[in-house]
Design a protein around this motif. Structure first.
Motif, PDB file in Angstrom:
ATOM      1  N   VAL A   1       0.971  -1.296   0.019  1.00  0.00           N
ATOM      2  CA  VAL A   1       0.044  -0.004  -0.079  1.00  0.00           C
ATOM      3  C   VAL A   1       0.921   1.422  -0.040  1.00  0.00           C
ATOM      4  N   PHE A   2       1.928   1.363   0.831  1.00  0.00           N
ATOM      5  CA  PHE A   2       2.691   2.652   1.140  1.00  0.00           C
ATOM      6  C   PHE A   2       3.957   2.670   0.020  1.00  0.00           C
ATOM      7  N   PHE A   3       4.547   1.588  -0.261  1.00  0.00           N
ATOM      8  CA  PHE A   3       5.803   1.589  -0.816  1.00  0.00           C
ATOM      9  C   PHE A   3       5.785   0.928  -2.361  1.00  0.00           C
ATOM     10  N   GLY A   4       4.557   0.684  -2.667  1.00  0.00           N
ATOM     11  CA  GLY A   4       4.341   0.220  -4.304  1.00  0.00           C
ATOM     12  C   GLY A   4       4.949  -1.105  -4.337  1.00  0.00           C
ATOM     13  N   THR A   5       5.583  -1.902  -3.195  1.00  0.00           N
ATOM     14  CA  THR A   5       6.250  -2.913  -3.639  1.00  0.00           C
ATOM     15  C   THR A   5       5.115  -4.220  -3.927  1.00  0.00           C
ATOM     16  N   ALA A   6       5.441  -4.924  -4.974  1.00  0.00           N
ATOM     17  CA  ALA A   6       4.697  -6.031  -5.444  1.00  0.00           C
ATOM     18  C   ALA A   6       5.083  -7.234  -4.298  1.00  0.00           C
ATOM     19  N   THR A   7       4.156  -7.365  -3.424  1.00  0.00           N
ATOM     20  CA  THR A   7       4.547  -8.571  -2.366  1.00  0.00           C
ATOM     21  C   THR A   7       3.674  -9.629  -2.620  1.00  0.00           C
ATOM     22  N   ASN A   8       4.304 -10.718  -2.309  1.00  0.00           N
ATOM     23  CA  ASN A   8       3.851 -12.293  -2.202  1.00  0.00           C
ATOM     24  C   ASN A   8       2.752 -12.130  -1.252  1.00  0.00           C
ATOM     25  N   VAL A   9       1.518 -11.787  -1.199  1.00  0.00           N
ATOM     26  CA  VAL A   9       0.726 -11.656  -0.092  1.00  0.00           C
ATOM     27  C   VAL A   9       0.672 -13.119   0.491  1.00  0.00           C
ATOM     28  N   GLN A  10       1.094 -13.038   1.864  1.00  0.00           N
ATOM     29  CA  GLN A  10       0.886 -14.366   2.235  1.00  0.00           C
ATOM     30  C   GLN A  10      -0.207 -14.416   3.414  1.00  0.00           C
ATOM     31  N   THR A  11      -0.502 -15.777   3.844  1.00  0.00           N
ATOM     32  CA  THR A  11      -1.499 -15.951   4.633  1.00  0.00           C
ATOM     33  C   THR A  11      -0.866 -15.714   6.054  1.00  0.00           C
ATOM     34  N   ARG A  12      -1.627 -15.725   7.079  1.00  0.00           N
ATOM     35  CA  ARG A  12      -1.003 -15.782   8.319  1.00  0.00           C
ATOM     36  C   ARG A  12      -0.273 -17.200   8.718  1.00  0.00           C
ATOM     37  N   THR A  13      -0.674 -18.091   8.155  1.00  0.00           N
ATOM     38  CA  THR A  13       0.197 -19.547   8.473  1.00  0.00           C
ATOM     39  C   THR A  13       1.312 -19.626   7.746  1.00  0.00           C
ATOM     40  N   GLU A  14       1.172 -19.139   6.555  1.00  0.00           N
ATOM     41  CA  GLU A  14       2.552 -18.875   5.849  1.00  0.00           C
ATOM     42  C   GLU A  14       3.649 -18.050   6.423  1.00  0.00           C
ATOM     43  N   THR A  15       3.143 -16.893   6.976  1.00  0.00           N
ATOM     44  CA  THR A  15       3.991 -15.995   7.672  1.00  0.00           C
ATOM     45  C   THR A  15       4.413 -16.738   8.876  1.00  0.00           C
ATOM     46  N   LEU A  16       3.647 -17.566   9.753  1.00  0.00           N
ATOM     47  CA  LEU A  16       4.046 -18.305  10.668  1.00  0.00           C
ATOM     48  C   LEU A  16       5.103 -19.303  10.492  1.00  0.00           C
TER      49      LEU A  16
ATOM     50  N   GLY B   1      -9.279 -12.079  15.277  1.00  0.00           N
ATOM     51  CA  GLY B   1     -10.296 -11.609  14.420  1.00  0.00           C
ATOM     52  C   GLY B   1     -10.676 -12.712  13.441  1.00  0.00           C
ATOM     53  N   GLN B   2      -9.899 -13.851  13.617  1.00  0.00           N
ATOM     54  CA  GLN B   2      -9.856 -14.841  12.692  1.00  0.00           C
ATOM     55  C   GLN B   2     -10.800 -16.262  13.463  1.00  0.00           C
ATOM     56  N   LYS B   3     -11.481 -16.916  12.423  1.00  0.00           N
ATOM     57  CA  LYS B   3     -11.926 -18.011  13.030  1.00  0.00           C
ATOM     58  C   LYS B   3     -10.902 -18.904  13.890  1.00  0.00           C
ATOM     59  N   GLY B   4     -11.142 -19.289  15.148  1.00  0.00           N
ATOM     60  CA  GLY B   4     -10.121 -20.092  15.854  1.00  0.00           C
ATOM     61  C   GLY B   4      -9.029 -19.272  16.519  1.00  0.00           C
ATOM     62  N   GLY B   5      -8.974 -17.938  16.276  1.00  0.00           N
ATOM     63  CA  GLY B   5      -7.784 -17.083  16.698  1.00  0.00           C
ATOM     64  C   GLY B   5      -7.725 -16.948  18.259  1.00  0.00           C
ATOM     65  N   LYS B   6      -9.121 -17.034  18.816  1.00  0.00           N
ATOM     66  CA  LYS B   6      -8.900 -16.990  20.505  1.00  0.00           C
ATOM     67  C   LYS B   6      -8.264 -18.353  20.998  1.00  0.00           C
ATOM     68  N   ASN B   7      -8.618 -19.319  20.224  1.00  0.00           N
ATOM     69  CA  ASN B   7      -7.994 -20.609  20.754  1.00  0.00           C
ATOM     70  C   ASN B   7      -6.559 -20.914  20.773  1.00  0.00           C
TER      71      ASN B   7
ATOM     72  N   ILE C   1      -1.547 -24.120  15.949  1.00  0.00           N
ATOM     73  CA  ILE C   1      -1.926 -23.716  14.503  1.00  0.00           C
ATOM     74  C   ILE C   1      -3.203 -24.762  14.359  1.00  0.00           C
ATOM     75  N   SER C   2      -3.098 -25.880  14.817  1.00  0.00           N
ATOM     76  CA  SER C   2      -4.418 -26.911  14.388  1.00  0.00           C
ATOM     77  C   SER C   2      -5.707 -26.162  14.905  1.00  0.00           C
ATOM     78  N   TYR C   3      -5.727 -25.072  15.640  1.00  0.00           N
ATOM     79  CA  TYR C   3      -6.994 -24.454  16.019  1.00  0.00           C
ATOM     80  C   TYR C   3      -7.403 -23.417  14.891  1.00  0.00           C
ATOM     81  N   VAL C   4      -6.518 -23.084  14.146  1.00  0.00           N
ATOM     82  CA  VAL C   4      -6.838 -22.037  12.994  1.00  0.00           C
ATOM     83  C   VAL C   4      -6.882 -22.663  11.568  1.00  0.00           C
ATOM     84  N   ASP C   5      -6.288 -23.556  11.427  1.00  0.00           N
ATOM     85  CA  ASP C   5      -6.103 -24.259  10.132  1.00  0.00           C
ATOM     86  C   ASP C   5      -7.631 -24.849   9.538  1.00  0.00           C
TER      87      ASP C   5
END
Ligand SMILES: Cc1cc2nc3c(=O)[nH]c(=O)nc-3n(C[C@H](O)[C@H](O)[C@H](O)COP(=O)(O)O)c2cc1C
Length: 199
Positions: free
Chosen positions: A121-136, A166-172, A195-199
Motif C-alpha cells: 500500500v505505501f511503498f508500491g512493492t509487489a508483495t507475495n501476499v502471504q497468509t497468516r500461517t505462511e508467515t508463521l 479476528g479470525q476463526k479459531g484465533g482466540k483458541n 496452529i491446529s485451532y486455526v487451520d
C-alpha cells in the motif's frame, strides 16, 4: 571510523498536564529542532502526570490529531510522524495526507498481520501476499534455532499471540499459546498444536 548521518528523532506528546497549548507545543518543537532534531514522532494526546497510570495515559486523554497537523503546517521542513489510536491501514493512509509518517504502537503488536499490507500500500512493492500461517511457517526456523540455544518458547510466541486476531479459531490459538508456551518442556509442538485451532 566512518560517520553516518542518521536523522535525529524525538518522540513526544502534544502536552503535559496544564502545559497543553499549541503555542507551548510548537515552542518545544522549535527549540528541539534548533538543536538539530529533524524528525518528530508525536503521540497525539497529552500526558497527565499526576493521577493517571502509564496505561491510563494511553487511553484517557483524548486524541487530538489536529494539533499534530498544525505542527506540520508550522514546520513544513520537519518530518512529522503521527501516533496514537491508529488501527487500520485506511486511517494511516488518510493521516499521511497531512503528515510525513504514521506510527502504529499497540495495533502492530496486538494485530501484527496488519503489517502484511504495508509494503504494497505505501511503498508500491509487489508483495507475495502471504497468509497468516505462511508467515508463521517462515518464523518457525527462527523459533527452532532459538529453542536450540535455550531460549524459552514463550519469548518468541508472545509476539504472535495476536496473529490470528479476528479470525476463526484465533482466540483458541492465543489461549493455547498463553497457557502452554511458558512451560519448561514447551517445544515447537506447542505452536503446531496452536496452529491446529486455526487451520
Ligand atoms: C506496553 C507499552 C509500553 C510503552 N513504552 C513506551 C516508552 O517506553 N516510550 C514511549 O515513548 N512510548 C511508549 N509507549 C507508547 C507507544 O510508543 C505509543 O506512543 C502509544 O502506545 C500510542 O500509540 P498506539 O495508540 O498506536 O498504541 C508504550 C506503549 C505500550 C503499550
Amino acid at each position: 571510523m566512518t560517520s553516518v548521518n542518521l536523522p535525529i528523532t524525538i518522540k513526544c506528546r502534544i502536552g503535559i498536564d496544564d502545559r497543553d497549548s499549541q503555542r507551548e507545543l510548537e515552542d518545544f518543537i522549535g527549540t528541539v529542532a534548533n538543536a538539530g532534531c529533524d524528525t518528530f514522532i508525536v503521540h497525539a494526546r497529552k500526558a497527565i502526570l499526576s493521577g493517571l497510570s502509564p496505561k491510563e495515559n494511553r487511553e484517557i486523554p483524548p486524541l487530538n490529531y489536529d494539533s499534530v497537523f498544525a505542527v506540520k503546517q508550522a514546520f513544513p521542513e520537519l518530518s512529522i510522524i503521527i501516533n496514537g489510536g491508529i488501527k487500520t491501514i485506511e486511517d494511516a493512509e488518510s493521516l499521511l495526507k497531512k503528515t510525513d509518517g504514521v506510527m502504529l504502537g499497540r495495533e502492530a503488536y496486538q494485530n501484527p498481520f496488519i503489517l502484511n499490507e504495508v509494503d504494497a500500500v505505501f511503498f508500491g512493492t509487489a508483495t507475495n501476499v502471504q497468509t497468516r500461517t505462511e508467515t508463521l511457517q517462515k518464523f518457525m526456523p527462527y523459533i527452532e534455532q532459538e529453542l536450540e540455544r535455550g531460549t524459552p518458547l514463550h519469548h518468541m510466541t508472545r509476539h504472535i499471540l495476536g496473529l490470528y486476531k479476528g479470525q476463526k479459531g484465533g482466540k483458541n490459538f492465543r489461549r493455547h499459546l498463553s497457557e502452554n508456551s511458558y512451560k519448561k518442556t514447551a517445544d515447537i509442538g506447542v505452536l503446531l498444536d496452536a496452529i491446529s485451532y486455526v487451520d
